[in-house]
Motif scaffolding. Sequence first.
Motif, short mmCIF file in Angstrom:
data_model
loop_
_atom_site.label_atom_id
_atom_site.label_comp_id
_atom_site.label_asym_id
_atom_site.label_seq_id
_atom_site.Cartn_x
_atom_site.Cartn_y
_atom_site.Cartn_z
N ARG A 152 -57.88 110.15 48.49
CA ARG A 152 -59.35 110.28 48.55
C ARG A 152 -60.00 109.66 47.32
O ARG A 152 -61.06 109.04 47.41
N MET A 153 -59.37 109.84 46.15
CA MET A 153 -59.97 109.34 44.91
C MET A 153 -59.51 107.92 44.60
O MET A 153 -59.61 107.47 43.46
N SER A 154 -59.05 107.18 45.61
CA SER A 154 -58.53 105.82 45.39
C SER A 154 -59.53 104.89 44.70
O SER A 154 -59.12 104.11 43.82
N PRO A 155 -60.83 104.91 45.02
CA PRO A 155 -61.73 104.01 44.30
C PRO A 155 -61.77 104.27 42.79
O PRO A 155 -61.89 103.34 42.00
N LEU A 156 -61.67 105.53 42.41
CA LEU A 156 -61.67 105.87 40.98
C LEU A 156 -60.32 105.53 40.35
O LEU A 156 -60.25 104.95 39.26
N LEU A 157 -59.22 105.87 41.04
CA LEU A 157 -57.89 105.65 40.47
C LEU A 157 -57.57 104.16 40.35
O LEU A 157 -56.78 103.77 39.47
N ASN A 158 -58.16 103.33 41.18
CA ASN A 158 -57.93 101.89 41.06
C ASN A 158 -58.43 101.35 39.72
O ASN A 158 -57.96 100.30 39.26
N ALA A 159 -59.37 102.07 39.12
CA ALA A 159 -59.89 101.68 37.80
C ALA A 159 -59.16 102.40 36.67
O ALA A 159 -59.58 102.30 35.52
N ALA A 160 -58.06 103.10 36.99
CA ALA A 160 -57.28 103.84 35.99
C ALA A 160 -55.80 103.49 36.13
O ALA A 160 -55.00 104.28 36.64
N PRO A 161 -55.41 102.28 35.71
CA PRO A 161 -54.02 101.83 35.92
C PRO A 161 -52.97 102.69 35.24
O PRO A 161 -51.86 102.84 35.77
N VAL A 162 -53.29 103.26 34.09
CA VAL A 162 -52.30 104.12 33.40
C VAL A 162 -52.05 105.38 34.22
O VAL A 162 -50.92 105.82 34.36
N ALA A 163 -53.12 105.96 34.78
CA ALA A 163 -52.96 107.15 35.63
C ALA A 163 -52.11 106.82 36.85
O ALA A 163 -51.25 107.61 37.26
N LEU A 164 -52.32 105.64 37.45
CA LEU A 164 -51.53 105.24 38.61
C LEU A 164 -50.06 105.05 38.24
O LEU A 164 -49.16 105.37 39.03
N GLN A 165 -49.80 104.52 37.05
CA GLN A 165 -48.40 104.39 36.61
C GLN A 165 -47.75 105.76 36.47
O GLN A 165 -46.57 105.94 36.82
N MET A 166 -48.52 106.72 35.96
CA MET A 166 -48.01 108.08 35.86
C MET A 166 -47.70 108.64 37.24
O MET A 166 -46.64 109.27 37.45
N VAL A 167 -48.58 108.39 38.21
CA VAL A 167 -48.34 108.84 39.58
C VAL A 167 -47.05 108.24 40.12
O VAL A 167 -46.23 108.92 40.74
N THR A 168 -46.85 106.94 39.88
CA THR A 168 -45.66 106.26 40.37
C THR A 168 -44.38 106.83 39.78
O THR A 168 -43.42 107.13 40.50
#
Length: 641
Positions: free
Chosen positions: A274-290
């Motif tokens: 749901r928060m994909s538009p915001l997370l796309n602007a947070a690459p470090v957070a996405l790396q943590m998710v991965t």
Amino acid sequence: MLTTIAVFAPLVGAVLSGLFRPLLGKQLSIASSILFMGLSAAAGVMDFAQAVQGGATLPPLHIATWISVGSFTPDWTLRQDMLSLVMVGMVSFVSALIHVYSAGYMAHDKTVPRFFAYLSLFTFAMLMLVTANNLLQLFFGWEGVGLVSYLLIGYWYERPSANAAAVKAFIVNRVGDVGFAVGIALTYLVFKTISFDEIFAAVSAHAQDHYRLFGTSFPALEVVGILLFIGAMGKSAQLFLHTWLADAMEGPTPVSALIHAATMVAAGVFLVVRMSPLLNAAPVALQMVTVIGASTALFAGTIGCVQNDIKRIIAYSTCSQLGYMFLAAGLGAYPVAMFHLINHAFFKALLFLAAGSVIHAMSEEQDIRMMGGLARKIPFTWAMMLVGALALAGIPPFSGYYSKDAILDVAFASHTAVGMYGWACGTLTAALTSFYIARLFLLTFHGTSRAPRDVQDHVHESPLVMLAPLAVLALGAVGTGLVLDHAFIGAGYGNFWQGSITVLANSPMNFFESDPKYIELLPLLASISGFGVAALFYIFMPSLPSIFATRFAVIYQFLLHKWYFDEIYDAILVKPTLRLAKFIWHVGDEQMIDGVPSGLASLTTDASSQTVKLQTGSIALYAFVMLVGLLVFLSIFLWVR
């Protein structure tokens, strides 16, 4: 209108079966809960079908003004984009099947209307979560499923183990929810709104914002993304906040199916998507998710290989499969994560309900070491468990094959360090997954029975009310992958999702189909090898497991004790907290808060009791005291002069 019916019908069923049970009676209370859940499922599926056929995003449904404080006026609104409608259809449909199954499984329970009230209320909270149009409404549903999960896990409250598991689930989820709540607050601080549409529209304007804390500046969107993911970690039982998931098996089996398949654990994945538009602007957070997702998949897979409780094995598979979903989401392939979430809902509900049928047949026995040879006595359950096992292991043409392989293809196609780490973990996990589910299947249904004679004599197939939902879920476990593949993740996935999910142009999702052929085949080969090793260990050479357990005793005990997370948390968190609580209780409460008033009261009582002793009734003593007093006053008068 259909969305409103789908969301609120379970609430009506919960109220009728929970509050009006004395008027309706036991059977009518159960029937009302199932009826309104069926109505919800019909409305949810029809709503989804109409949205697919119409090809246009539906506007939000305004229910009421919720809070009005100055400029802060979040409305109670049902979001009707494709992401919400997919979740509404899946949650309501699977929950309806679990309601029907529960009518047979819980038939002999003394308080079954209360159970159905909890089930329906739980479903309502999840539906409120997935249709939320702002973060506060989502948090309402989020905490709702957390509260009712506590009631469901501890449903058999006369069991100390169930009470402990319910408390554990509640507390661990609150740890994650602290991060979620702070994330919501920081989101409002940055965007001055908690409405999804307003947040997503303003992401680019706030991409360079920073948040200062303790004299250090942090990128605001990165902090928000990490905090929201911490909430998702707790709800979806990711590594470090996973310890509640296996203990949740203390609840009735339908509860396990509902929590682990379609509802509560899926909430964290839904939040990230749901928060994909915001997370796309947070690459470090996405790396943590991965990284967390990939590590959880492998971690839970290793534990599942040595567990002996049939429900706990499936529970750890849930933890592992959720790791796969976060792996995909962290790489920006949100539609792939949703694809696996939907497929997983069907085959995992099937596995849990089939396990419940086994437990029902085995007179409540859950240890697979005490089973064996059940295929001849409960053949329908055997067939259903086989379908669920093949889907979980990712064997074509079953549903898990399509979404799991898509996740690994996306990970390889990313060509990043975290992506390759995810691909390696995911491929190894594929082998572990097929091994532990084949181990469960073979030890349960094949070989000779290891159960006591009195249990063997009473093994029987479950009633039709329990078997019919298994058949429907089996159809989903076979067909959802093939049917939904093109729409969810095919070339035209953007048309299907209609803007409800934001995928960046450089996402590996847009070119994962160009992976080399051997990359596509490797996960399947890993799954087949896992089945082969399980067959070798438990059919052809059954002495091998004990040999390996003895020779590699340290590793075996490490896995059997679930990497000692519970013991570590108990040593560094639970016991020190209990000691501190006891210290505050004895010193702060008993000695200070209670002690000071009690001491003053005791002092007053002692003084009065001593004073009373002077009142003897003797005239001679009174005259003597008066004489002594007079002498004292005369002495003071003469000394002052």
